[in-house]
Write a protein that holds these residues in place. Sequence first.
Motif, mmCIF file in Angstrom:
data_model
loop_
_atom_site.group_PDB
_atom_site.id
_atom_site.type_symbol
_atom_site.label_atom_id
_atom_site.label_comp_id
_atom_site.label_asym_id
_atom_site.label_seq_id
_atom_site.Cartn_x
_atom_site.Cartn_y
_atom_site.Cartn_z
ATOM 1 N N GLN A 288 21.270 139.199 117.320
ATOM 2 C CA GLN A 288 20.527 138.258 116.485
ATOM 3 C C GLN A 288 21.287 137.850 115.228
ATOM 4 O O GLN A 288 20.890 136.911 114.547
ATOM 5 C CB GLN A 288 19.179 138.856 116.105
ATOM 6 C CG GLN A 288 18.314 139.131 117.314
ATOM 7 C CD GLN A 288 17.036 139.861 116.977
ATOM 8 O OE1 GLN A 288 16.747 140.162 115.824
ATOM 9 N NE2 GLN A 288 16.259 140.163 117.998
ATOM 10 N N THR A 289 22.365 138.569 114.923
ATOM 11 C CA THR A 289 23.146 138.279 113.719
ATOM 12 C C THR A 289 24.637 138.285 114.056
ATOM 13 O O THR A 289 25.051 138.786 115.104
ATOM 14 C CB THR A 289 22.903 139.340 112.624
ATOM 15 O OG1 THR A 289 23.406 140.603 113.090
ATOM 16 C CG2 THR A 289 21.418 139.473 112.273
ATOM 17 N N VAL A 290 25.410 137.762 113.131
ATOM 18 C CA VAL A 290 26.872 137.794 113.263
ATOM 19 C C VAL A 290 27.342 139.246 113.364
ATOM 20 O O VAL A 290 28.227 139.571 114.161
ATOM 21 C CB VAL A 290 27.528 137.072 112.061
ATOM 22 C CG1 VAL A 290 29.025 137.314 112.017
ATOM 23 C CG2 VAL A 290 27.202 135.586 112.088
ATOM 24 N N GLU A 291 26.723 140.111 112.591
ATOM 25 C CA GLU A 291 27.097 141.528 112.598
ATOM 26 C C GLU A 291 26.814 142.180 113.947
ATOM 27 O O GLU A 291 27.605 142.993 114.429
ATOM 28 C CB GLU A 291 26.374 142.286 111.474
ATOM 29 C CG GLU A 291 26.809 141.886 110.079
ATOM 30 C CD GLU A 291 26.203 140.561 109.586
ATOM 31 O OE1 GLU A 291 25.193 140.078 110.175
ATOM 32 O OE2 GLU A 291 26.765 139.996 108.639
ATOM 33 N N ASP A 292 25.682 141.831 114.560
ATOM 34 C CA ASP A 292 25.367 142.353 115.897
ATOM 35 C C ASP A 292 26.447 141.949 116.889
ATOM 36 O O ASP A 292 26.907 142.761 117.688
ATOM 37 C CB ASP A 292 24.019 141.815 116.401
ATOM 38 C CG ASP A 292 22.814 142.370 115.662
ATOM 39 O OD1 ASP A 292 22.926 143.419 115.005
ATOM 40 O OD2 ASP A 292 21.744 141.729 115.759
ATOM 41 N N CYS A 293 26.830 140.678 116.856
ATOM 42 C CA CYS A 293 27.880 140.187 117.762
ATOM 43 C C CYS A 293 29.179 140.947 117.546
ATOM 44 O O CYS A 293 29.816 141.395 118.509
ATOM 45 C CB CYS A 293 28.120 138.695 117.544
ATOM 46 S SG CYS A 293 26.742 137.633 117.962
ATOM 47 N N ARG B 166 28.425 134.093 118.355
ATOM 48 C CA ARG B 166 28.654 134.406 116.933
ATOM 49 C C ARG B 166 28.988 133.127 116.162
ATOM 50 O O ARG B 166 28.484 132.908 115.058
ATOM 51 C CB ARG B 166 29.766 135.441 116.803
ATOM 52 C CG ARG B 166 30.061 135.855 115.380
ATOM 53 C CD ARG B 166 31.045 136.988 115.309
ATOM 54 N NE ARG B 166 32.320 136.628 115.926
ATOM 55 C CZ ARG B 166 33.333 137.469 116.081
ATOM 56 N NH1 ARG B 166 33.224 138.732 115.692
ATOM 57 N NH2 ARG B 166 34.449 137.072 116.637
ATOM 58 N N ILE C 171 25.770 131.033 115.780
ATOM 59 C CA ILE C 171 24.862 131.569 114.758
ATOM 60 C C ILE C 171 25.321 131.180 113.349
ATOM 61 O O ILE C 171 24.503 130.982 112.461
ATOM 62 C CB ILE C 171 24.743 133.112 114.885
ATOM 63 C CG1 ILE C 171 23.985 133.466 116.156
ATOM 64 C CG2 ILE C 171 24.052 133.721 113.681
ATOM 65 C CD1 ILE C 171 23.973 134.956 116.457
ATOM 66 N N LYS C 172 26.618 131.037 113.149
ATOM 67 C CA LYS C 172 27.164 130.656 111.838
ATOM 68 C C LYS C 172 26.891 129.194 111.493
ATOM 69 O O LYS C 172 26.918 128.814 110.325
ATOM 70 C CB LYS C 172 28.678 130.877 111.810
ATOM 71 C CG LYS C 172 29.110 132.309 111.850
ATOM 72 C CD LYS C 172 30.631 132.359 111.872
ATOM 73 C CE LYS C 172 31.176 133.740 112.061
ATOM 74 N NZ LYS C 172 32.658 133.727 112.143
#
Length: 135
Positions: free
Chosen positions: A48-53, A118, A121-122
């Motif tokens: 769900q987030t860049v960090e998750d990816c 990713r 999402i950005k």
Amino acid sequence: MKIQFSYISGGAHPLVGETLYWQPKVVEGEGSARYDRYMCGALGAIAQTVEDCSRILEFIEEIKKGNVDKIETGGNDVTLKISKFGVQVDIEINDQWVGQPEGMFLLNEWERVLIGWREFIKMPRSLDTVFEVEL
């Protein structure tokens, strides 16, 4: 196989205005139902987030380097079992979608999809935002 990431309208919310929802979907290629269910359907649950990816991409890299044999991760009723053999996606809300051969994908496929996701999402949240990944 081509996967497209975009947004669809969820309608107007009285406090926040128009709501937008992710819409990852296969737009070209054979086996689209399998990719739509096990790959596109899983993205919003596990990344769900860049960090998750980035975290899942790091797991794939650790497997590729041979530093780890198997990593299990996921979220929201979806489990990814990552190994040198690939990524097994189990959608746990339906017993018939767990441990199925259709849920197994190559490491490189998941790597490409997560890199594209990713980037998507950005990007700005807009009905005009579209990003495509070729597998």
